[in-house]
Design a protein around this motif. Structure first.
Motif: not given
Length: 213
Positions: A35-37, A57-68, A118-123
């Motif tokens: 979720i964060a790495f 699919v899952v890692p791609a989706a999480v990466i996109i969400l993290f960037v958002l 949340a993890m993207g925003a935390e950075n």
């Protein structure tokens, strides 16, 4: 790291602990995705794309969400004046709380989406001139700086500059251990401990680090 005030460094260590905690929850929930790495997810994406597109699919989706999430946190930084760090941390806490609510109503993917955002925003809690000055969810760069500071000690430089980078790494490790233990007992309901920490950090940022840089 060492250009920040000591109290800001202490908050950064706590933020890495929060990131490690949430990352452990995500990893155990998703069965091996982060979720964060995002470096780990990028590897999973590449391997999955070769072995089976469905596993990418899952890692791609999480990466996109993290960037958002990073985009959202950066927008807050640009639009808020004083106390912007606390406002960004408040956004992180709100997203974690929404994730906890999604978990309670059995909306699993909603919980995952909010955790990644949340993890993207935390950075972006510590941001200077539009650039992250303290990354709190990835440790490769931190370990590189730790090695460089240890080299500096060998060459006669500051004997203790390495310690804060080491503490950042320890913070992430400790958070991961605590998150794993919490998940074994409470599953994703463990998110509410992360929400409590987020509330505390928001208060500390309001009091200690109003963000003047």
């Amino acid at each position: 790291m060492i250009t920040h005030r000591r109290r800001e460094r202490a908050i950064a260590v706590a933020l890495t602990g929060l990131a490690g905690y949430v990352d452990a929850l995500g990893f155990m929930t998703l069965g091996g995705y982060f979720i964060a790495f995002m470096s780990g997810n990028t590897t999973r994406l590449g391997v999955g794309a070769v072995r089976s597109v469905s596993t990418a699919v899952v890692p791609a989706a999480v990466i996109i969400l993290f960037v958002l999430g990073v985009v959202g946190g950066s927008l807050v930084n640009h639009r808020v004046g004083a106390h912007r760090r606390a406002v960004v941390m408040g956004l992180v806490t709100l997203l974690l709380a929404l994730s906890g609510v999604c978990q309670r109503v059995d909306f699993f993917w909603g919980a995952i989406v909010c955790m990644a955002l949340a993890m993207g925003a935390e950075n972006t809690v510590f941001e200077r001139n539009g650039e992250v000055s303290l990354g709190v969810t990835y440790m490769t760069g931190t370990l590189v700086k730790l090695g460089q500071r240890l080299t500096s000690v060998l060459l006669g430089g500051d004997r203790w500059a390495w310690a804060w980078y080491f503490l950042l790494w320890v913070g992430l490790l400790a958070g991961t251990v605590l998150g794993s233990l919490a998940y074994l007992h409470f599953a994703l309901d463990s998110l509410w401990f992360a929400v409590a920490l987020g509330v505390g950090l928001t208060g500390l940022l309001l009091w200690w680090a109003p963000a003047s840089d």
